[in-house]
Motif scaffolding. Structure first.
Motif, PDB file in Angstrom:
ATOM      1  N   ASP A   1      -2.522 -10.223   6.806  1.00 16.22           N
ATOM      2  CA  ASP A   1      -3.174  -9.201   5.998  1.00 16.22           C
ATOM      3  C   ASP A   1      -2.147  -8.743   4.973  1.00 16.22           C
ATOM      4  O   ASP A   1      -1.143  -8.136   5.338  1.00 16.22           O
ATOM      5  CB  ASP A   1      -3.615  -8.043   6.895  1.00 16.22           C
ATOM      6  CG  ASP A   1      -4.568  -7.108   6.170  1.00 16.22           C
ATOM      7  OD1 ASP A   1      -4.545  -7.108   4.927  1.00 16.22           O
ATOM      8  OD2 ASP A   1      -5.326  -6.401   6.852  1.00 16.22           O
ATOM      9  N   PRO A   2      -2.370  -9.020   3.701  1.00 15.34           N
ATOM     10  CA  PRO A   2      -1.341  -8.674   2.723  1.00 15.34           C
ATOM     11  C   PRO A   2      -1.110  -7.174   2.603  1.00 15.34           C
ATOM     12  O   PRO A   2      -0.075  -6.746   2.104  1.00 15.34           O
ATOM     13  CB  PRO A   2      -1.866  -9.258   1.417  1.00 15.34           C
ATOM     14  CG  PRO A   2      -3.305  -9.482   1.628  1.00 15.34           C
ATOM     15  CD  PRO A   2      -3.515  -9.689   3.078  1.00 15.34           C
TER      16      PRO A   2
ATOM     17  N   ASP B   1       4.952  -7.454   5.257  1.00 17.91           N
ATOM     18  CA  ASP B   1       6.217  -7.058   4.635  1.00 17.91           C
ATOM     19  C   ASP B   1       6.493  -7.867   3.386  1.00 17.91           C
ATOM     20  O   ASP B   1       7.226  -7.421   2.508  1.00 17.91           O
ATOM     21  CB  ASP B   1       7.374  -7.266   5.628  1.00 17.91           C
ATOM     22  CG  ASP B   1       7.363  -6.199   6.690  1.00 17.91           C
ATOM     23  OD1 ASP B   1       7.835  -6.478   7.804  1.00 17.91           O
ATOM     24  OD2 ASP B   1       6.888  -5.103   6.387  1.00 17.91           O
ATOM     25  N   LEU B   2       5.895  -9.051   3.346  1.00 17.16           N
ATOM     26  CA  LEU B   2       6.136  -9.930   2.202  1.00 17.16           C
ATOM     27  C   LEU B   2       5.563  -9.350   0.919  1.00 17.16           C
ATOM     28  O   LEU B   2       6.002  -9.683  -0.174  1.00 17.16           O
ATOM     29  CB  LEU B   2       5.475 -11.289   2.484  1.00 17.16           C
ATOM     30  CG  LEU B   2       6.231 -12.516   2.001  1.00 17.16           C
ATOM     31  CD1 LEU B   2       7.566 -12.614   2.690  1.00 17.16           C
ATOM     32  CD2 LEU B   2       5.404 -13.742   2.294  1.00 17.16           C
ATOM     33  N   SER B   3       4.556  -8.497   1.067  1.00 19.39           N
ATOM     34  CA  SER B   3       3.940  -7.945  -0.138  1.00 19.39           C
ATOM     35  C   SER B   3       4.781  -6.816  -0.721  1.00 19.39           C
ATOM     36  O   SER B   3       4.563  -6.412  -1.845  1.00 19.39           O
ATOM     37  CB  SER B   3       2.546  -7.412   0.187  1.00 19.39           C
ATOM     38  OG  SER B   3       1.877  -8.296   1.036  1.00 19.39           O
ATOM     39  N   GLY B   4       5.720  -6.313   0.018  1.00 18.37           N
ATOM     40  CA  GLY B   4       6.581  -5.263  -0.509  1.00 18.37           C
ATOM     41  C   GLY B   4       5.949  -3.880  -0.385  1.00 18.37           C
ATOM     42  O   GLY B   4       4.895  -3.700   0.205  1.00 18.37           O
ATOM     43  N   GLU B   5       6.619  -2.902  -0.926  1.00 16.03           N
ATOM     44  CA  GLU B   5       6.128  -1.519  -0.875  1.00 16.03           C
ATOM     45  C   GLU B   5       5.177  -1.269  -2.036  1.00 16.03           C
ATOM     46  O   GLU B   5       5.330  -1.838  -3.111  1.00 16.03           O
ATOM     47  CB  GLU B   5       7.314  -0.560  -0.996  1.00 16.03           C
ATOM     48  CG  GLU B   5       8.269  -0.603   0.192  1.00 16.03           C
ATOM     49  CD  GLU B   5       7.594  -0.121   1.464  1.00 16.03           C
ATOM     50  OE1 GLU B   5       7.841  -0.736   2.516  1.00 16.03           O
ATOM     51  OE2 GLU B   5       6.801   0.834   1.396  1.00 16.03           O
TER      52      GLU B   5
END
Lengths: 447, 241
Positions: B101-102, B106-110
């Protein structure tokens, strides 16, 4: 000058001249002596003398080499040495007699058909002296045939399920059989998890081995011993000692029901993993296994060609040759028996049995496309070339070569040995003995 | 040195005998057959490390990287035969599909609203086009279920647009405040930070100004009063009369 050269030659050998000198002073006297000689060489040797000395050296070396060669040749021609060499090669799995090229296709009338079983034959074994054949069928009987006359020597009838106090026998399909290399014991395994041990000569029941948790699907004796390896649909391999009527150990590793097992004289056995997709070599003293991959379908049958190579067949029609040093097959022949079915929905014929003549390059495979196919293994087992087909209608559920390579025995049935997916009505449930005649060796030119 | 010279001449004739002497300039394998002069020379030339290396034998760097034989890759896997195969076993290799789930990855960042709006600016055009489409559709269907659905869709789109505008305004306000603060700090005054309540008051003041401009102040205030009255009534004790 010539004398000094000869003297130097002798001192190099360290021979007679130094005998009188005491051992303590030898090392000390030699070293300064050598330096003195070197200096002498530097000053006094001319080109011709050097040439002469080198030529003599060369002749000496040649003479030594020729002597060694003569010795080696003499050793080779010795009979005992030849036999020993053969034994060593056999142990290492490198002995290979190329007999495949000499085999002639038999005439259809030469094939002897022995009928007696009521249902499809599932497995058979040939006694090591090539005089008798044991065959087992889906009717749970075992019949001992004579090779020469074709008559039944003994019938072990089916035992009724459940009730005690009867003549021993099988009450469910016999899936596998094995005979020891001295022809003493016969072992048979069936779907009711039992292994029955019989005395091969008289067909008397000796022992029953229980312990497997599912149908016993593979049996093999270790050559020269009475150690029995068995495998089953419960994914384990068990080691038994028949002479002492004991269980030795169990080995694990297969992920799915095991389909077949084979062994030669090493304390190793090889299993065909069925749907597992692996062929595993079990090193029993080291309690380890080697895992080989390569087939796409379910690996149904396997046979050892020599100590280091084996041939296996799968239900996607492929036949593979394996060597112990490579995890993938050395040679793979797809659709070994062709395709069948409606156009557009063609499926390969399942390879239901494979056999190989020990320490040679001849392999036989059987399916249900009405022929037994003979193959020749190429150089280093890297190739598999078809030789010819022997017409035989029905499911070839078992193939075995005789120890001398004189004939091939095929167990034929109307159904596949493991189930009833198809039924070939034209086939006869029988044991077929196919003689393999060899072409006479061509006369040696110049003799 | 006479020794070296003699050895050079004699080598041709003594091919078979192992050469214990060596030419000057060869790297000795062993310190045992080096004279003291040579040892001193080696030390001065290579330093203490080289000397130690020669004394100790081959250097460890040469030993550690063993060449990986290509043939080992093709050997069959060797495993223990005594390990029981577990009940839940992998018969056919299946790769499990990992669901990502994007929003929570964590890969999607803040989430940074400013950067988000900047990078997804192009969506505004698409949204405008879609609104046009819906309006056109609305012209076709003037009554019925389809009409209602389209109305709701249009309403939703407009509300979303308004919310986006609000967000943008707030961001701008915040940015303006920040810049003010920075300017003041640069000028030399002490930097001061507003409390959250103070920021809300400021925003409210801005809203009042806006409403007054657009003359919607009265309706807004009356609605607010009504809502607050309703809420207050809930908190009163229930009266049976």
């Amino acid at each position: 000058m010539v004398d000094s050269a000869r003297d130097r030659g002798k001192s190099k050998g360290g021979g007679k001249m130094n005998e009188e000198i005491s051992s303590d002073s030898e090392s000390e006297s030699l070293a300064p002596r050598k330096t003195e000689e070197e200096e002498e060489e530097e000053l006094e040797e001319t080109a011709q003398e050097k040439k002469l000395r080198l030529a003599k050296l060369y002749l000496e070396q040649l003479r030594q080499q020729e002597e060694e060669k003569a010795e080696a040749r003499a050793f080779e021609e010795d009979q005992v040495a030849g036999r020993l060499k053969e034994d060593v090669l056999e142990q290492r799995g490198r002995l290979q007699k190329s007999v495949a090229k000499e085999i002639q296709a038999p005439a259809p009338t030469d094939i002897r058909v022995l009928r007696g079983h009521q249902l499809s034959i599932t497995c058979l074994v040939v006694t090591p002296d090539d005089l008798a054949i044991f065959s087992a069928a889906k009717d749970c009987t075992i019949i001992k045939w004579s090779v020469e006359s074709g008559r039944k020597l003994h019938v072990i009838p089916r035992a009724k399920k459940g009730t005690q106090g009867q003549p021993p026998g099988h009450s469910s399909h016999i899936l596998c059989m094995a005979i020891s290399s001295d022809g003493k014991y016969l072992a048979s395994g069936d779907r009711s998890k039992l292994i029955l041990i019989w005395e091969a000569q008289s067909c008397q029941h000796l022992y029953t081995f229980t312990g497997h948790r599912d149908a016993v699907s593979g049996l093999a004796f270790r050559r020269g011993t009475h150690q029995l390896y068995s495998t089953s649909h419960d994914r384990s391999v068990k080691v038994w000692n028949v002479a002492e009527n004991s269980y030795v150990e169990t080995l694990f590793g297969h992920q799915d029901a095991v389909a077949a097992l084979d062994a030669l004289s090493r304390e190793c056995c090889v299993t065909a993993g069925g749907r597992d997709g692996t062929v595993r070599v079990w090193k029993i003293p080291e309690e380890s296994q080697l895992v080989f991959y390569g087939h796409q379908g379910s690996i149904d049958c396997i046979h050892l060609i020599n100590e280091e190579h084996m041939v296996s067949g799968a239900d996607d029609g492929s036949v593979a040759l394996w060597g112990l040093s490579k995890k993938r097959p050395l040679a793979l022949q797809r659709e070994a028996h062709g395709l069948h079915g409606e156009p557009g929905l063609e499926q390969p014929f399942w390879v239901s049995s494979v056999a190989a003549l020990l320490n040679t390059d001849l392999v036989a495979t059987g399916s249900h496309n009405a022929r037994v196919r003979l193959w020749q293994c190429g150089e280093g087992f890297r190739q598999l070339d078809p030789l010819f087909d022997i017409p035989l209608v029905g499911f070839i559920n078992s193939l075995k070569f005789s120890s001398a390579g004189d004939f091939l025995v095929a167990g034929v049935g109307q159904e596949h040995r493991l189930g009833r997916w198809w039924r070939i009505k034209e086939a006869r449930n029988s044991v077929c003995i196919i003689p393999l005649r060899r072409l006479p060796a061509p006369p040696v030119a110049g003799s | 040195m006479p020794k070296a010279g003699a050895s050079a001449g004699a080598r041709g004739s003594r091919g078979a005998i192992k050469q214990s002497r060596r030419m000057a300039g060869d790297q000795p394998k062993d310190t045992s057959d080096m004279s003291f002069e040579e040892l001193l020379e080696l030390q001065s030339r290579g330093g203490p490390k080289a000397c130690k290396q020669v004394v100790a034998g081959r250097s460890p760097e040469k030993q550690s990287p063993k060449p990986v034989c290509v043939a080992d890759k093709h050997r069959p896997l060797e495993m223990s035969a005594k390990v029981r195969v577990p009940f839940l076993r992998q018969v056919v290799p299946i790769s499990k599909k990992v669901a990502r789930d994007p929003r929570f990855d964590d890969l999607s960042g803040e989430y940074n609203p400013e950067i988000f709006d900047k990078t997804y600016q192009f969506l505004n055009d698409i949204r405008a086009k879609e609104k046009e489409l819906v309006k056109k559709q609305l012209k076709k269907h003037r009554s019925g279920k389809e009409h209602e659905r389209l109305q709701q869709l249009l309403h939703r789109m407009e509300q979303q647009e308004m919310a986006q505008q609000e967000r943008k305004q707030q961001q701008e306000l915040r940015l303006a405040l920040k810049q003010e603060r920075r300017a003041l700090a640069q000028q030399g005054h002490r930097p001061y930070f507003l409390k959250k309540s103070e920021e809300r008051q400021l925003a409210l003041a801005e809203k009042f100004k806006e409403l007054k401009r657009s003359k919607k102040l009265e309706s807004f205030l009356s609605r607010k009063r009504r809502r607050n009255a309703g809420k207050d009534r809930k908190h009163l004790p229930l009266s049976n009369e």
